[in-house]
Design an enzyme around this catalytic site. Structure first.
Site, PDB file in Angstrom:
ATOM      1  N   GLY A  54      22.806 107.647 -47.536  1.00 14.76           N
ATOM      2  CA  GLY A  54      21.956 108.381 -48.492  1.00 14.76           C
ATOM      3  C   GLY A  54      21.670 109.927 -47.901  1.00 14.76           C
ATOM      4  O   GLY A  54      21.730 110.264 -46.964  1.00 14.76           O
ATOM      5  N   SER A  55      21.682 110.608 -48.738  1.00 17.20           N
ATOM      6  CA  SER A  55      21.358 112.056 -48.436  1.00 17.20           C
ATOM      7  C   SER A  55      19.778 112.100 -48.260  1.00 17.20           C
ATOM      8  O   SER A  55      19.286 111.063 -48.328  1.00 17.20           O
ATOM      9  CB  SER A  55      21.411 113.039 -49.731  1.00 17.20           C
ATOM     10  OG  SER A  55      23.100 113.313 -49.755  1.00 17.20           O
ATOM     11  N   GLY A  56      19.372 113.204 -47.627  1.00 15.54           N
ATOM     12  CA  GLY A  56      17.651 113.256 -47.387  1.00 15.54           C
ATOM     13  C   GLY A  56      17.586 113.230 -45.929  1.00 15.54           C
ATOM     14  O   GLY A  56      16.409 113.361 -45.436  1.00 15.54           O
ATOM     15  N   HIS A  57      18.718 112.978 -45.039  1.00 15.91           N
ATOM     16  CA  HIS A  57      18.348 112.800 -43.538  1.00 15.91           C
ATOM     17  C   HIS A  57      18.703 113.893 -42.906  1.00 15.91           C
ATOM     18  O   HIS A  57      19.258 113.899 -41.658  1.00 15.91           O
ATOM     19  CB  HIS A  57      19.040 111.470 -43.128  1.00 15.91           C
ATOM     20  CG  HIS A  57      18.771 110.132 -43.988  1.00 15.91           C
ATOM     21  ND1 HIS A  57      17.264 109.885 -43.984  1.00 15.91           N
ATOM     22  CD2 HIS A  57      19.449 109.370 -44.647  1.00 15.91           C
ATOM     23  CE1 HIS A  57      17.163 108.737 -44.818  1.00 15.91           C
ATOM     24  NE2 HIS A  57      18.475 108.593 -45.163  1.00 15.91           N
ATOM     25  N   LYS A 105      24.861 102.337 -41.005  1.00 15.22           N
ATOM     26  CA  LYS A 105      23.535 101.894 -40.400  1.00 15.22           C
ATOM     27  C   LYS A 105      23.043 100.747 -41.123  1.00 15.22           C
ATOM     28  O   LYS A 105      23.413 100.273 -42.345  1.00 15.22           O
ATOM     29  CB  LYS A 105      22.428 103.032 -40.860  1.00 15.22           C
ATOM     30  CG  LYS A 105      22.999 104.495 -40.441  1.00 15.22           C
ATOM     31  CD  LYS A 105      21.664 105.459 -40.385  1.00 15.22           C
ATOM     32  CE  LYS A 105      21.494 105.736 -41.876  1.00 15.22           C
ATOM     33  NZ  LYS A 105      22.591 106.385 -42.673  1.00 15.22           N
ATOM     34  N   ASP A 110      24.078 100.214 -47.556  1.00 17.50           N
ATOM     35  CA  ASP A 110      25.319 100.513 -46.821  1.00 17.50           C
ATOM     36  C   ASP A 110      26.182  99.686 -46.045  1.00 17.50           C
ATOM     37  O   ASP A 110      27.292  99.901 -46.288  1.00 17.50           O
ATOM     38  CB  ASP A 110      24.605 101.534 -45.573  1.00 17.50           C
ATOM     39  CG  ASP A 110      23.782 102.561 -45.747  1.00 17.50           C
ATOM     40  OD1 ASP A 110      22.638 102.271 -46.592  1.00 17.50           O
ATOM     41  OD2 ASP A 110      24.066 103.520 -45.621  1.00 17.50           O
ATOM     42  N   HIS A 219      13.433 106.353 -45.424  1.00 18.72           N
ATOM     43  CA  HIS A 219      13.439 106.453 -46.464  1.00 18.72           C
ATOM     44  C   HIS A 219      12.084 106.461 -47.226  1.00 18.72           C
ATOM     45  O   HIS A 219      11.960 105.981 -48.349  1.00 18.72           O
ATOM     46  CB  HIS A 219      14.165 105.328 -47.014  1.00 18.72           C
ATOM     47  CG  HIS A 219      15.664 105.085 -46.447  1.00 18.72           C
ATOM     48  ND1 HIS A 219      15.930 104.376 -45.451  1.00 18.72           N
ATOM     49  CD2 HIS A 219      16.876 105.531 -46.856  1.00 18.72           C
ATOM     50  CE1 HIS A 219      17.093 104.459 -45.061  1.00 18.72           C
ATOM     51  NE2 HIS A 219      17.780 105.393 -45.744  1.00 18.72           N
TER      52      HIS A 219
END
Lengths: 333, 213
Positions: A54-57, A105, A110, A219
């Site tokens: 996911g984006s945001g990392h 991960k 995922d 998250h």
């Protein structure tokens, strides 16, 4: 919430466009399906390394695409796994004939999406191996859960594995290096605040001014325990102790020590944590052979940090020191 | 009586609307014990499915369901994408070539879809997942059919069992998916995946309730 966001649904796309223009010397961005790929991909005879999530990392994973690290990264929506069609196209784009390694991960989404993608890629005749990172000691009872989450060790595994692939080692050997880093690494994180997912527009959980969460993931999910804020020395001890006991790390060991910011904590504070970490490890005769301090695997604007230790040997140290040239990590060039 | 191809399409469209209406609620349930994206992701997927409806005109039910599945796999992401995608892909395989479904055909489709979810997600009854809503629904559907009830009554019984299964996830401690990281703290919350699963079968019961028995 005040944010530098035009429209929540455009954040990921706009960031990809920006990465393409800001780092045109290192990477290219493919749209629909979305993936970031090394500018010179595929590299003939080299194992291609793909990760994603996911984006945001940020900077993980897209910021780690480039020479000496990842060949491609698939960004999903914020905190949402990317999809098999993205992963399949990225796998094809980086296959230089030596096969492709997926670094995944350990999150249910995922895993399921990468499994579907690996099935599809194998169907097209590409040799694929997958290594799952699961280094989060906050998840204790892995028999009755989805297992330990993949967190800080993922960044270090991507760097070290990328260096091994750059030496043109075969797929199995590259995958084994990745498994070794994961097996010898442990992480524990904490949060001072929640984070705000753009589409939700408000913090994912409420955390009173004088409390913290111990054992958080990346998250915005709450941790295992909530307690009153303590001193940095006490907090660092609470993070390190379960890491040291779990592997276990012993007197005389050499480690790569990684103090990671969750996105909303200044580097100045991360150094304060590193200072405490160095004292604790020194007191136990554990040698910090290498270190990384900064925000590399983040949880949007969450304040807090994680500590990752990886037990190192001469081979891993030399792979860590090898040149890397990506938007997010760069040395030896 | 049977469920025709256009009834299946109407069900899918009705479900897409239910998801859109309940987007915030699903996301809130997911924020409590997960990562707060279930409503957003499902809505993105089913809006993409709705955009595909014009392509369904010359397809049989199996092909419609498979297209729904592939669309979800490539647009939803997270765990829900592969799980709901697999549900529709498997249900599509079980109904390949059909232009209408009998009650037994629908049982076969639901069985294949639920088996697919269990195979992909490896969850068992009691793990606090969508399986807790879907397995009782499948069981109730079979029992109702074997007692001689017709399709609308059986769908109603199935949706009711699904609702009971969904409500029964509240006290459970999650053992699969992201909620499992909370341990005991996941108890006391309704599972978002079980909730969207119930909406799926409730939409079928309502959408097909007007069909003559």
């Amino acid at each position: 919430m005040k944010k530098l966001i035009n429209k929540p649904e455009d954040v990921v796309k706009e960031a990809l466009q920006a990465m393409a223009s800001a780092h045109a010397d290192l990477i290219k961005v493919h749209y629909d399906p979305n993936f970031i790929v090394r500018a010179d991909a595929p590299v003939k005879g080299k194992v291609g390394i793909l990760s994603g999530g996911g984006s945001g990392h940020e900077p993980m994973h897209g910021g780690f695409v480039g020479m000496g690290m990842l060949d491609a990264a698939c960004p999903g929506a914020v905190f949402t796994s990317p999809t098999p069609d993205q992963m399949l196209e990225a796998t094809k784009a980086i296959n230089g004939g030596a096969g492709v390694l997926h670094i995944v991960k350990n999150y249910t989404g995922d895993i399921l999406n990468f499994e579907m993608a690996a099935d599809l890629a194998k169907g097209e005749g590409i040799e694929v191996e997958a290594v799952v990172t699961n280094d989060d000691v906050a998840v204790q009872d892995s028999l009755y859960t989805a297992g330990r989450r993949g967190v800080g060790v993922t960044v270090l595994a991507e760097k070290i594995t990328g260096a091994a692939a750059e030496q043109k080692r075969p797929l199995k050997a590259v995958a084994d290096i990745c498994r070794k880093v994961n097996a010898q690494g442990r992480t524990m994180g904490m949060a001072l605040t929640s984070c705000t997912v753009p589409a939700a527009g408000k913090p994912t959980f409420d955390l009173p001014e004088d409390e913290m969460e111990i054992g958080i993931g990346i998250h915005g999910e709450p941790g295992r325990t909530r307690m009153k804020l303590k001193t940095v020395a006490e907090i660092t001890e609470m993070l390190v102790k379960p890491i040291l006991e779990d592997l276990p790390f012993k007197s005389g060991d050499s480690v790569l020590a990684f103090v990671n910011g969750m996105g909303g904590t200044p580097l100045l504070e991360l150094y304060v944590v590193y200072n405490e970490l160095a004292k604790i490890l020194g007191g136990r005769q554990i040698k910090i052979a290498r270190n990384l301090v900064g925000s590399y695997i983040t949880s949007l604007d969450m304040a807090g940090c994680s500590i990752t230790l990886v037990k190192m040997d001469d081979e891993l140290i030399s792979l860590w020191d090898a040149p890397v040239k990506t938007p997010g990590l760069r040395w030896g060039i | 009586m049977t469920v025709r191809r256009d009834d299946v399409i109407a069900w899918i469209q009705a479900y897409a609307d239910v998801i859109a209406e309940n987007k915030a609620r699903l996301t809130q349930l997911d924020s409590d014990i997960g990562d707060g994206d279930h409503g957003t992701n499902m809505d993105r997927g089913f809006q993409a499915v709705k955009a595909k409806v014009p392509e369904f005109a010359d397809k049989d039910i199996g092909a419609v369901l498979k297209t729904v599945g592939m669309t979800l796999v490539s647009t939803v992401g997270g765990a829900s994408g592969p799980l709901y995608g697999t549900f529709f892909l498997q249900a599509g395989s079980a109904t390949a070539g059909k232009m209408e479904l009998s009650l037994n055909d629908w049982i076969a489709a639901l069985q294949a879809g639920v088996d697919g979810i269990i195979m992909r997600g490896k969850a068992n009854l009691g793990d606090k997942t969508m399986v807790d809503a879907l397995l009782p629904a499948l069981q109730a559907l079979k029992e109702s059919a074997s007692s001689g009830a017709g399709l609308p009554a059986s769908l109603k019984a199935s949706a009711a069992a699904c609702e009971q299964g969904m409500l029964a996830t509240v006290p459970l401690v999650a053992r699969k998916g992201r909620a499992s990281y909370l341990g005991e703290r996941s108890a006391g919350h309704q599972d978002p995946g079980a909730t969207s699963s119930h909406m799926l079968l409730q939409a079928a019961a309502e959408s097909w309730s007007m069909l003559a028995d």
